[in-house]
Motif scaffolding. Structure first.
Motif, PDB file in Angstrom:
ATOM      1  N   GLN A 459      19.145 -14.297  39.642  1.00 41.12           N
ATOM      2  CA  GLN A 459      19.560 -15.621  40.098  1.00 41.12           C
ATOM      3  C   GLN A 459      21.080 -15.766  40.210  1.00 41.12           C
ATOM      4  O   GLN A 459      21.586 -16.838  40.519  1.00 41.12           O
ATOM      5  CB  GLN A 459      19.014 -16.687  39.144  1.00 41.12           C
ATOM      6  N   SER A 460      21.829 -14.697  39.959  1.00 38.34           N
ATOM      7  CA  SER A 460      23.288 -14.784  39.937  1.00 38.34           C
ATOM      8  C   SER A 460      23.900 -15.317  41.229  1.00 38.34           C
ATOM      9  O   SER A 460      24.923 -16.012  41.169  1.00 38.34           O
ATOM     10  CB  SER A 460      23.898 -13.426  39.593  1.00 38.34           C
ATOM     11  N   PRO A 461      23.349 -15.033  42.434  1.00 39.60           N
ATOM     12  CA  PRO A 461      23.967 -15.607  43.631  1.00 39.60           C
ATOM     13  C   PRO A 461      24.031 -17.130  43.629  1.00 39.60           C
ATOM     14  O   PRO A 461      24.848 -17.714  44.354  1.00 39.60           O
ATOM     15  CB  PRO A 461      23.071 -15.081  44.766  1.00 39.60           C
ATOM     16  N   LEU A 462      23.191 -17.794  42.824  1.00 42.94           N
ATOM     17  CA  LEU A 462      23.284 -19.250  42.731  1.00 42.94           C
ATOM     18  C   LEU A 462      24.587 -19.669  42.086  1.00 42.94           C
ATOM     19  O   LEU A 462      25.208 -20.650  42.493  1.00 42.94           O
ATOM     20  CB  LEU A 462      22.089 -19.810  41.950  1.00 42.94           C
ATOM     21  N   THR A 463      25.018 -18.908  41.072  1.00 45.58           N
ATOM     22  CA  THR A 463      26.330 -19.166  40.474  1.00 45.58           C
ATOM     23  C   THR A 463      27.428 -18.943  41.495  1.00 45.58           C
ATOM     24  O   THR A 463      28.380 -19.722  41.600  1.00 45.58           O
ATOM     25  CB  THR A 463      26.551 -18.240  39.264  1.00 45.58           C
ATOM     26  N   TRP A 464      27.329 -17.864  42.284  1.00 46.16           N
ATOM     27  CA  TRP A 464      28.369 -17.558  43.262  1.00 46.16           C
ATOM     28  C   TRP A 464      28.473 -18.659  44.312  1.00 46.16           C
ATOM     29  O   TRP A 464      29.574 -19.065  44.684  1.00 46.16           O
ATOM     30  CB  TRP A 464      28.072 -16.219  43.948  1.00 46.16           C
ATOM     31  N   GLN A 465      27.324 -19.139  44.779  1.00 40.29           N
ATOM     32  CA  GLN A 465      27.343 -20.188  45.791  1.00 40.29           C
ATOM     33  C   GLN A 465      27.911 -21.481  45.229  1.00 40.29           C
ATOM     34  O   GLN A 465      28.714 -22.165  45.880  1.00 40.29           O
ATOM     35  CB  GLN A 465      25.934 -20.428  46.332  1.00 40.29           C
ATOM     36  N   ALA A 466      27.519 -21.835  43.999  1.00 36.88           N
ATOM     37  CA  ALA A 466      28.021 -23.057  43.382  1.00 36.88           C
ATOM     38  C   ALA A 466      29.508 -22.954  43.114  1.00 36.88           C
ATOM     39  O   ALA A 466      30.267 -23.914  43.319  1.00 36.88           O
ATOM     40  CB  ALA A 466      27.262 -23.332  42.087  1.00 36.88           C
ATOM     41  N   ASP A 467      29.974 -21.786  42.664  1.00 36.74           N
ATOM     42  CA  ASP A 467      31.406 -21.591  42.409  1.00 36.74           C
ATOM     43  C   ASP A 467      32.213 -21.701  43.697  1.00 36.74           C
ATOM     44  O   ASP A 467      33.361 -22.153  43.679  1.00 36.74           O
ATOM     45  CB  ASP A 467      31.628 -20.222  41.770  1.00 36.74           C
ATOM     46  N   GLY A 468      31.621 -21.301  44.817  1.00 38.95           N
ATOM     47  CA  GLY A 468      32.295 -21.389  46.108  1.00 38.95           C
ATOM     48  C   GLY A 468      32.116 -22.719  46.805  1.00 38.95           C
ATOM     49  O   GLY A 468      32.383 -22.822  48.013  1.00 38.95           O
ATOM     50  N   ALA A 469      31.660 -23.742  46.086  1.00 36.97           N
ATOM     51  CA  ALA A 469      31.521 -25.098  46.627  1.00 36.97           C
ATOM     52  C   ALA A 469      30.594 -25.146  47.831  1.00 36.97           C
ATOM     53  O   ALA A 469      30.806 -25.907  48.770  1.00 36.97           O
ATOM     54  CB  ALA A 469      32.890 -25.691  46.977  1.00 36.97           C
ATOM     55  N   PHE A 470      29.578 -24.291  47.818  1.00 34.20           N
ATOM     56  CA  PHE A 470      28.526 -24.322  48.837  1.00 34.20           C
ATOM     57  C   PHE A 470      29.093 -24.148  50.250  1.00 34.20           C
ATOM     58  O   PHE A 470      28.676 -24.814  51.188  1.00 34.20           O
ATOM     59  CB  PHE A 470      27.735 -25.627  48.745  1.00 34.20           C
ATOM     60  N   ALA A 471      30.039 -23.207  50.377  1.00 36.98           N
ATOM     61  CA  ALA A 471      30.631 -22.949  51.692  1.00 36.98           C
ATOM     62  C   ALA A 471      29.624 -22.312  52.638  1.00 36.98           C
ATOM     63  O   ALA A 471      29.748 -22.441  53.858  1.00 36.98           O
ATOM     64  CB  ALA A 471      31.858 -22.041  51.547  1.00 36.98           C
ATOM     65  N   GLN A 472      28.624 -21.607  52.079  1.00 38.81           N
ATOM     66  CA  GLN A 472      27.600 -20.981  52.910  1.00 38.81           C
ATOM     67  C   GLN A 472      26.222 -21.373  52.392  1.00 38.81           C
ATOM     68  O   GLN A 472      26.018 -21.526  51.182  1.00 38.81           O
ATOM     69  CB  GLN A 472      27.709 -19.448  52.886  1.00 38.81           C
ATOM     70  N   ALA A 473      25.289 -21.541  53.315  1.00 39.08           N
ATOM     71  CA  ALA A 473      23.891 -21.680  52.921  1.00 39.08           C
ATOM     72  C   ALA A 473      23.354 -20.296  52.566  1.00 39.08           C
ATOM     73  O   ALA A 473      23.940 -19.274  52.935  1.00 39.08           O
ATOM     74  CB  ALA A 473      23.076 -22.307  54.041  1.00 39.08           C
ATOM     75  N   MET A 474      22.234 -20.255  51.857  1.00 36.61           N
ATOM     76  CA  MET A 474      21.758 -18.969  51.360  1.00 36.61           C
ATOM     77  C   MET A 474      20.233 -18.905  51.433  1.00 36.61           C
ATOM     78  O   MET A 474      19.544 -19.889  51.168  1.00 36.61           O
ATOM     79  CB  MET A 474      22.218 -18.781  49.911  1.00 36.61           C
ATOM     80  N   LEU A 475      19.746 -17.732  51.799  1.00 36.72           N
ATOM     81  CA  LEU A 475      18.311 -17.489  51.768  1.00 36.72           C
ATOM     82  C   LEU A 475      17.866 -17.292  50.329  1.00 36.72           C
ATOM     83  O   LEU A 475      18.628 -16.797  49.493  1.00 36.72           O
ATOM     84  CB  LEU A 475      17.943 -16.255  52.584  1.00 36.72           C
ATOM     85  N   GLY A 476      16.623 -17.627  50.052  1.00 37.42           N
ATOM     86  CA  GLY A 476      16.076 -17.414  48.730  1.00 37.42           C
ATOM     87  C   GLY A 476      16.578 -18.447  47.740  1.00 37.42           C
ATOM     88  O   GLY A 476      17.308 -19.378  48.078  1.00 37.42           O
TER      89      GLY A 476
END
Length: 617
Positions: A459-476
């Motif tokens: 689930q680590s990419p969820l941390t990465w996306q949140a840390d990046g202020a949701f600049a990109q949408a993500m699959l999964g």
């Protein structure tokens, strides 16, 4: 009320809140004097999921997005936050911290405050139950520092760690039915606010609240039938509760309907047909005797500290003291009802796997309860037991010095069997929450297929996306929505991508997939169908397996073959730009793939793509 009397009224709960806050901070070792913005339970597993949940409200409030629905996860279908453990109430309140310091600190603050809120709230309730200061102090601290809370903190389960709302619900009921009009109105307001807060922190515990209310009403009903006497005050009590409960029902009708029937709501068994609800219960021994949990739960959430005591532990001291005081004080209606409630809650927490006659095997099949982990009802048994013990200690103290000494012995016998094993798990361990450079670089909008692919375990990419202020949408994504049965037409490709990051830990005899004609068709169709603009594989990323997945070089080779294009190397990541028309797949076989991995290790990551594409078909 004078200023002095007002301070006296709030001095004890405020002081206990402060003690709880200091104790909660101490649980985490040096975290709060070192780096609370970059260290946490883990940047993986369930902690990552809750970092995402806590970060979304801050993002939504500043961008005008919906608080309860997002397409930035599980793109393009999206996620219904009210149908998940989104702790939205905490995320909204703590949004300023997220704006200033990021989701890791926000999660740490949410975990930090769980204990003092529980301690202070329990003291407020016990002030209406007993006038024994010793009982209030010891039992409030026992509640806030209970195994239920500590085990939840260790795995960042905020929805169960925040049990401080439950005493406020009970206090709201107690005050709402009071004959003093001013106190009754105050209790009605508190009851509405506490129920709303509980809904937006944990709908599961709110549902269990309803179960406990049904238990209490059943006990009262049986009592009235046996005695052939219904107290005249019962009608007045019901009338005083109609207004706050009605207001709550009106206010929660829309969000509850959205959670149950809104877009991307979760129907039926949320963990899929293979989930056995009987595994959500406990055994009698686990309620009484401590043991340290070091296996599956802490493994999948990334907690790397000492094993923690099982969440459902009440301790033999609590159970014996409750039973003894209940028999002694049976004529005390409050003690009697609370003791019976605690006993029934304990019975409901038992699993048919351990106790053949466990009642949950029938009750748990009800559609509304099939997704409840019934051992969590143990917290209501603890709350009820604390009420019984508090009243019993006060009754002892009224018998003079010998009674005071006996009360102290009771409190020690209640606290020590729990405190000693819990202390063996402390301090709770934290780790550096790492985010790959590409995700920190602030790349523009797009739809990313991230490696490792986020799913039930990684689930680590969820941390990465949140840390990046949701600049990109993500699959999964993660949570129950990530079960394969909910992926629809993407399910076969999702299984391939999950195995790419998690095997050889896959179940059965599966191995880490290599590019084949069959899985290339699946992944390419998924990429086109879901509007992916970039596939991102970190080149170097160190940490817990639950953060990194399997080594990334084979994944980069896999995507080079499947997408038929060489990746760019940017911000320490292999980045595959996806256009509307994909190049043909370029499958090279395992031997060539392994050779290109060695070439990339020797000459640099930019050599990987050309090596693969230069190989003959």
């Amino acid at each position: 009320m004078s200023a002095r009397s007002s301070w006296r009224a709030w001095g004890e709960p405020a002081s206990l809140f402060g003690v709880g806050l200091l104790g909660s901070a101490a649980l985490w070792g040096r975290l709060w004097v070192s780096s609370p913005t970059t260290r946490g339970v883990c940047g993986c597993g369930d902690p990552s999921l809750f970092q995402w949940f806590l970060a979304w409200p801050a993002h939504a409030l500043t961008t005008g997005h919906s608080l309860v629905f997002s397409r930035d996860l599980f793109h393009p279908a999206g996620i219904n936050l009210l149908a998940n453990t989104s702790v939205l109430g905490l995320g909204v309140v703590l949004a300023p911290l997220t704006w200033l310091f990021g989701p890791v600190l926000t999660e740490n603050v949410a975990l930090l405050l769980a204990i003092p809120v529980a301690v202070g709230a329990m003291d407020l309730l016990l002030r209406r139950v007993t006038d024994s200061t010793a009982a209030r102090v010891v039992l409030s601290l026992l509640y806030g520092f209970s195994p239920y809370v500590i085990a939840s903190l260790a795995v960042s389960h905020l929805m169960t760690a925040w049990i401080g709302i439950l005493p406020l619900i009970a206090l709201g009921v107690v005050d709402a039915v009071d004959t003093d009009r001013r106190r009754s109105r105050r209790g009605q307001v508190l009851l509405v606010l506490a129920l709303l807060a509980q809904f937006f922190v944990s709908t599961e515990l709110l549902l269990l609240c309803a179960v406990v209310v049904a238990i209490v009403l059943a006990i009262l009903g049986v009592t009235w039938l046996v005695t052939w006497h219904v107290p005249q005050a019962a009608v007045a009590v019901a009338r005083r509760l109609v207004l706050p409960l009605g207001v709550t029902a009106i206010l929660l009708a829309l969000p509850a309907g959205y959670a149950l029937w809104g877009p991307r709501s979760l129907k039926g068994n949320i963990w899929g047909p293979g989930f056995n609800p009987d595994t959500g219960g406990t055994s009698v021994l686990d309620l009484l005797r401590p043991h340290l949990v070091a296996a599956r739960l802490t493994a999948i959430t990334g907690y790397s500290g000492p094993p923690v005591v099982q969440l459902q532990l009440l301790g033999w001291g609590v159970v014996l003291a409750t039973a003894a005081i209940a028999m002694w004080r049976w004529r005390d209606a409050v003690s009697r009802v609370a003791a019976l409630t605690a006993a029934i809650c304990l019975l409901l927490s038992l699993s048919p796997l351990f106790v053949g006659w466990a009642p949950w095997q029938w009750i748990g099949r009800l559609p509304i309860l099939q997704n409840v982990l019934q051992f969590r009802i143990a917290v209501f048994a603890l709350l009820a037991a604390i009420v019984v013990i508090a009243r019993g200690v006060r009754a002892l103290e009224r018998r003079g010095r010998l009674g005071v000494a006996c009360g102290a012995i009771v409190l020690a016998g209640v606290a020590i069997p729990v405190a000693v094993p819990v202390a063996q798990s402390l301090p709770l361990r934290t780790v550096h929450v790492a985010v790959p450079a590409w995700w920190r670089a602030g790349h523009g909008p797009g739809v990313v297929l991230a490696y490792p692919f986020p799913g039930p375990v990684l689930q680590s990419p969820l941390t990465w996306q949140a840390d990046g202020a949701f600049a990109q949408a993500m699959l999964g994504g993660s949570g129950p929505q990530s079960t394969p049965s909910r992926a629809g037409v993407d399910a076969p490709a999702t299984a391939v991508l999950v195995d790419l990051a998690t095997c050889p830990l896959c179940s059965g005899h599966r191995t880490r997939p290599t590019a084949t004609t069959a899985n290339a068709v699946l992944v390419r169709a998924m990429v086109v169908r879901d509007g992916v603009t970039e596939v991102v594989v970190p080149v170097t990323f160190h940490g817990h397996f639950l953060s990194t997945g399997q080594p990334p070089a084979p994944a980069a080779v896999f995507f080079t073959e499947v997408l038929g294009t060489a990746p760019l190397v940017a911000d320490d990541a292999w980045v595959f730009r996806v256009t509307s028309s994909l190049d043909p797949a370029h499958l090279v076989g395992p031997a060539t793939a392994a050779r290109c991995e060695r070439v990339a290790a020797a000459l640099g990551p930019s050599a990987l793509g050309p090596c693969v594409l230069a190989a003959s078909r």
